[in-house]
Design a protein around this motif. Sequence first.
Motif, PDB file in Angstrom:
ATOM      1  N   LYS A 387      45.428  40.529  40.902  1.00 45.91           N
ATOM      2  CA  LYS A 387      45.089  40.645  39.481  1.00 45.91           C
ATOM      3  C   LYS A 387      44.154  39.531  39.036  1.00 45.91           C
ATOM      4  N   SER A 388      44.347  38.326  39.544  1.00 43.29           N
ATOM      5  CA  SER A 388      43.523  37.187  39.142  1.00 43.29           C
ATOM      6  C   SER A 388      42.077  37.368  39.574  1.00 43.29           C
ATOM      7  N   LEU A 391      40.479  40.115  37.469  1.00 44.07           N
ATOM      8  CA  LEU A 391      40.206  39.689  36.101  1.00 44.07           C
ATOM      9  C   LEU A 391      39.027  38.732  36.042  1.00 44.07           C
ATOM     10  N   ILE A 392      38.914  37.850  37.016  1.00 48.71           N
ATOM     11  CA  ILE A 392      37.772  36.938  37.065  1.00 48.71           C
ATOM     12  C   ILE A 392      36.466  37.724  37.169  1.00 48.71           C
ATOM     13  N   ASN A 394      35.913  40.750  36.116  1.00 47.25           N
ATOM     14  CA  ASN A 394      35.666  41.411  34.831  1.00 47.25           C
ATOM     15  C   ASN A 394      35.155  40.426  33.788  1.00 47.25           C
ATOM     16  N   LEU A 395      35.697  39.217  33.776  1.00 45.78           N
ATOM     17  CA  LEU A 395      35.260  38.213  32.809  1.00 45.78           C
ATOM     18  C   LEU A 395      33.829  37.762  33.076  1.00 45.78           C
ATOM     19  N   SER A 399      33.825  44.786  32.654  1.00 44.44           N
ATOM     20  CA  SER A 399      34.798  45.661  33.309  1.00 44.44           C
ATOM     21  C   SER A 399      34.152  46.763  34.133  1.00 44.44           C
ATOM     22  N   CYS A 434      44.364  29.082  39.709  1.00 40.98           N
ATOM     23  CA  CYS A 434      45.146  30.295  39.967  1.00 40.98           C
ATOM     24  C   CYS A 434      46.142  30.144  41.103  1.00 40.98           C
ATOM     25  N   VAL A 464      36.343  30.637  33.806  1.00 37.08           N
ATOM     26  CA  VAL A 464      36.995  31.944  33.703  1.00 37.08           C
ATOM     27  C   VAL A 464      38.299  31.973  34.489  1.00 37.08           C
ATOM     28  N   GLU A 467      40.929  30.746  32.292  1.00 33.77           N
ATOM     29  CA  GLU A 467      41.272  31.775  31.321  1.00 33.77           C
ATOM     30  C   GLU A 467      42.103  32.890  31.953  1.00 33.77           C
ATOM     31  N   ALA A 468      41.758  33.245  33.213  1.00 29.51           N
ATOM     32  CA  ALA A 468      42.450  34.350  33.886  1.00 29.51           C
ATOM     33  C   ALA A 468      43.853  33.965  34.331  1.00 29.51           C
ATOM     34  N   CYS A 469      44.093  32.680  34.562  1.00 32.31           N
ATOM     35  CA  CYS A 469      45.368  32.240  35.137  1.00 32.31           C
ATOM     36  C   CYS A 469      46.013  31.163  34.268  1.00 32.31           C
TER      37      CYS A 469
END
Length: 486
Positions: A387-388, A391-392, A394-395, A399, A434, A464, A467-469
Motif C-alpha cells: 500500500k505504501s 500510494l507514493i 499516486n502522490l 492515480s 515507511c 511523499v 505523507e504516505a506512512c
Amino acid sequence: MARFTVGLCRLLLLLLPLFLVDSRLDHIGVSSDQATNTINGDDEIVGTRWAVLIAGSNGYYNYRHQADVCHAYQILRRGGLKDENIIVFMYDDIAHNEENPIPGVIINDPQGENVYAGVPKDYVGDDVNVNNFFAVLLGNRTALTGGSGKVIDSGPDDYIFVYYTDHGGPGVLGMPTYPYLYADDLIAVFYLEACESGSIFEGLLPNNISIYATTAANAMESSYATYCPGMFPSPPPQFTTCLGDLYSVSWMEDRCVLLLNRPAIIYEEFTYMIGGLKPSATVKNRTAVHNTYYFGSHVMQYADLHLNTQKLSLYMGFNPSGDGVTPVANPLPSLTQTVNQRDAELVHFWLKVGFLRLHKASEGSPQKLDAQKQLLQVLEHRSHVDKSVRLIGNLLFGSELGPRVLESVGAAGQPLVDDWSCLKSMVRAFETYCGSLSRYGMKHMRSLANICNAGVRVEAIAKVAAEACPNIPSNSWSLLHKGFSA
C-alpha cells in the motif's frame, strides 16, 4: 589482494567489479588441488578449482536456501574439490533450530541424505555480509571481519564457481544482514537462485570477459520454491517449510546423475539447445515446469556464452566411480507443485498455525498464540509495504499515471536504473518513513528505480513517503532494527 585476473581465470559464475582486472599480479595461490590433472580421460592443465557458496537468508522459514548450499557443498566434495578451496557463507541457524524436526540434520529433498554433515563453517551469523563476501572474492584478508579467514587466492589457470541462493528483487540480492547486495556493486556472474535474478546482469555484464552466468529467473519474474509441505513429493511429517528451490534442486539432482554417467558440458546442464543438442532431461525444462512456466521460471544465461561449451568438471570436479552418489529410478521427477519464492515464508507461518491446530494445541497456549502473532505480522507487513509504494506512486504522478510509471518495464538488454546512487537513496528515503522493505519488499525495487528514471528527486520522495506512512507497523518485519537495506 590475490591475483584475480579476469581475462585469465575462468569464472563459473561470478564477475567481480571491473577494477579487479588490475588486481595484484605478483602472487599466485597454489593449493594441493593445483596440478596437471587427467579429467574425463583427457589430459588438461587445470589449476585450483575454487568455489564460493552463499545462502543469503536466515530464519527457519528460509530453510531451503541453506539446504541448497549444503547440498552444493556435498556435490563439489564428491567431485574432488577440497575443503580448503570451498568457502561457505550461511547463517547456520537451521540445523539446530528448535523448529527443525530432525535436530542437527538438513535435507534438500524428501528422501534426501543429511547434507549438513561436514559443511565448513567459514562465515556464519552476522559474518555473512556484503563486506566479507567481496573480501573473499577479492582475496583481501585484511578487509575481513570475522569468519575463518579463507579467501579465494586464484592464479591464471584457476576455475572459480560461485553459487548464490536467496530472495532477490530487481537489481538487488538479499543478505541475512544489511545492507543488501546491489547490481552496481556486483557487476557479477552468478549461478543464481533468486527472484528477478536476471535483472542483476541485464544491460550490465560484458560478453567478452571469460565469465559465464546462469540464473533461475529472467529480469521480470519470481523464482520458485519446491518440496514444500502438502505437495508431492512432500517433506517428512512435521516439516512446515520448503526444502529447496526449484532451480537449485533441478541442477543439483541432475548433476548427481551426470557425476555417475559422463562429463557434462555446461550447455547440456543448462539446456540451451546449442548445435541441435536436446538432452532428454533438462534443468531448463524442469525449472519451467516442462515449458509451461506455470509456477515456474525462465532459466537465463549471460555474458560469455562461448564458455558454455566447457566441461562442468573444470569447475565442479568429476566422480566417474559414482562414490557417494545413490542412483535413483527417476532422478528428475516432475516438480509441478511449487511456491512463489516470496510466498514461501507466508506458507511456513500459515502451516505452523495449522500444524498446532492439527495437534490440538490448546487455544490459549503460548505456542499457538505466538504462531498466530507471527502470521498476522507477516500479513500486516506485506500489506503495509504494498500500500505504501502504491500510494507514493499516486502522490507523485497521480492515480491514473502512477501505476503505469511504477509497473513499467524497460527494453530488454537495458539496465534497471540510470543512476544506481539514486535508487539506493530512494530505498533509504522509503525505509526512513515507511519502515523496512524486507525481502518481500524487494519486489518493489523496479518501482523505485522507475521513480528515479522519471527524474524525481530524493527530497520529493522523502516528502511523499512521510505523507504516505504516518505510522510504521511495530513488528520485526517493518522495523529498522537491522539497519537500512541500501
